[in-house]
Design an enzyme around this catalytic site. Structure first.
Site, mmCIF file in Angstrom:
data_model
loop_
_atom_site.group_PDB
_atom_site.id
_atom_site.type_symbol
_atom_site.label_atom_id
_atom_site.label_comp_id
_atom_site.label_asym_id
_atom_site.label_seq_id
_atom_site.Cartn_x
_atom_site.Cartn_y
_atom_site.Cartn_z
ATOM 1 N N SER A 1 56.124 53.488 78.101
ATOM 2 C CA SER A 1 56.152 52.771 76.811
ATOM 3 C C SER A 1 54.800 52.723 76.111
ATOM 4 O O SER A 1 54.501 51.765 75.400
ATOM 5 C CB SER A 1 56.685 51.343 77.001
ATOM 6 O OG SER A 1 58.001 51.386 77.494
ATOM 7 N N HIS B 1 28.237 39.077 75.013
ATOM 8 C CA HIS B 1 29.332 38.914 75.975
ATOM 9 C C HIS B 1 30.240 40.133 75.859
ATOM 10 O O HIS B 1 30.507 40.620 74.761
ATOM 11 C CB HIS B 1 30.139 37.655 75.680
ATOM 12 C CG HIS B 1 31.406 37.538 76.475
ATOM 13 N ND1 HIS B 1 31.431 37.157 77.806
ATOM 14 C CD2 HIS B 1 32.700 37.777 76.134
ATOM 15 C CE1 HIS B 1 32.681 37.164 78.246
ATOM 16 N NE2 HIS B 1 33.471 37.532 77.246
ATOM 17 N N SER C 1 33.981 41.646 77.528
ATOM 18 C CA SER C 1 35.135 41.331 78.362
ATOM 19 C C SER C 1 36.296 42.227 77.978
ATOM 20 O O SER C 1 36.379 42.697 76.839
ATOM 21 C CB SER C 1 35.530 39.858 78.189
ATOM 22 O OG SER C 1 36.780 39.578 78.806
ATOM 23 N N SER D 1 40.621 41.719 85.481
ATOM 24 C CA SER D 1 39.579 41.082 84.692
ATOM 25 C C SER D 1 38.222 41.740 84.935
ATOM 26 O O SER D 1 37.821 41.992 86.072
ATOM 27 C CB SER D 1 39.484 39.594 85.039
ATOM 28 O OG SER D 1 38.426 38.989 84.334
ATOM 29 N N ASP E 1 34.010 38.746 88.705
ATOM 30 C CA ASP E 1 34.984 39.807 88.960
ATOM 31 C C ASP E 1 34.359 41.194 89.028
ATOM 32 O O ASP E 1 35.060 42.166 89.258
ATOM 33 C CB ASP E 1 36.119 39.788 87.925
ATOM 34 C CG ASP E 1 35.617 39.612 86.504
ATOM 35 O OD1 ASP E 1 34.542 40.154 86.197
ATOM 36 O OD2 ASP E 1 36.288 38.936 85.724
#
Length: 342
Positions: free
Chosen positions: A168, A203, A205, A213, A255
């Protein structure tokens, strides 16, 4: 509005046609064009002074790439009194904006996606990659030095598995990178070039949780040198330490505790403008771990302002999910904004 203000504003479109090497021929061209639209009360001397000012502004803009790099928000004002004024809270390009409909990887990261059964096995080696980046000046009044200020910037990069029909067509990875920084031009002019300094917080992410993460925070300095048609940037950083090494269901931890082993402690960038082509290099390295990353890019004209873009990368950290995965990628597509904004 004063007559000289109207005069300068009427020449705005003419100024962009001149390069850094202003000549008598260009001055004559400017005069001939301006005579066609000038008011009958304007003297030849006023026209000549206006053209000289416009040519000087064009020359300055061509050679001072630092000004172009930091102050794309500049708007033309009355050139007789104040050449520029910065408009706060106006979004302009920060890093390069591009779209690569075809981006091929020779070692696409599948290991980190193994927890989703059957998903990674259906990844395609070719995907779409794009980057969107903007900057907003927050403070434009002088803080410490002439021309300094504070700005906020945001960059988004995304890797879209659009050719993976059986799963998908998911977005494999998206990285979000907000930052706030102080910038100032420097009076130091080695080799008759221009220099500037940035100090900021960043930052980065991927916006995921659990085992997907990836994030980190860093403080950086950025030293920029510009001369003629090239810019060199040296950007060292310090990663802000995080909490526990292992995340739990209740307490978020680090992480990616070894991210600097792969992403390094600095970034060196070079942009070179050659006629209608922009050539870009970016490199990172951790000399202790002997791991790094290289990115090469070239923009080329296609039609009027539309430019093509070819990008090659090699090493670790092409995306956050790939921070410890080495790969080579090559992509081709379109540049949505140039490295140097006119």
């Amino acid at each position: 509005m004063k007559k000289n203000t109207l005069l300068y504003l009427s020449f705005g479109s003419i100024a962009t046609t001149f390069n850094a090497q202003a000549s008598d021929e260009e001055l004559q061209t400017c005069l001939m064009k301006s005579l066609k639209t000038a008011d009958l009360t304007v003297t030849v001397g006023e026209l000549k002074r206006a053209c000289n000012n416009l040519l000087l502004v064009a020359k300055k803009a061509q050679h001072n790439k630092v000004e172009s790099f930091f102050k794309q928000e500049l708007k033309t004002k009355n050139l007789a009194s104040a050449p520029y004024v910065m408009t706060p809270y106006v979004m302009t390009p920060h890093r390069m904006n591009y779209l690569l409909p075809v981006s091929y990887s020779d070692n696409i990261n599948k290991e980190d996606y193994d927890i989703v059964e059957g998903w990674a096995d259906n990844f395609e080696d070719i995907e779409i990659k794009y980057q969107l980046s903007f900057r907003v000046p927050l403070l434009t009044e002088r803080l410490f030095t002439q021309g300094d200020g504070v700005a906020f910037a945001f960059t988004l990069q995304s890797w879209w598995q659009i050719y993976a029909r059986s799963i998908s067509r998911p977005f494999r990875e998206t990285n979000y990178q907000p930052e706030i920084f102080y910038y100032t031009p420097l009076s130091w002019q080695p080799l008759e070039g221009n220099t500037a300094f940035l100090l900021g917080f960043e930052h980065q992410s991927n916006g995921n949780s659990s085992s997907f993460s990836r994030s980190w925070n860093r403080l950086y300095a950025n030293f920029v040198f510009a001369k003629d048609n090239y810019v060199i940037s040296f950007k060292p950083w310090w990663r802000i330490p995080e909490g526990n090494k292992v995340s739990t269901a209740m307490v978020p931890g680090d992480d990616n505790p070894d991210i600097t082993d792969y992403m390094g402690n600095f970034e060196l960038s070079l942009v070179y403008k050659w006629d209608d082509y922009d050539v870009f290099f970016k490199g990172r390295e951790n000399f202790k771990a002997h791991k790094g990353y290289v990115e090469l890019g070239v923009t080329f004209p296609i039609f009027e302002r539309l430019k093509g873009y070819i990008q090659y990368t090699n090493g670790y950290g092409e995306s956050l999910i790939d921070y410890n995965n080495s790969q080579q990628t090559i992509g081709i597509g379109f540049s949505l904004t140039d490295y140097f904004q006119d």
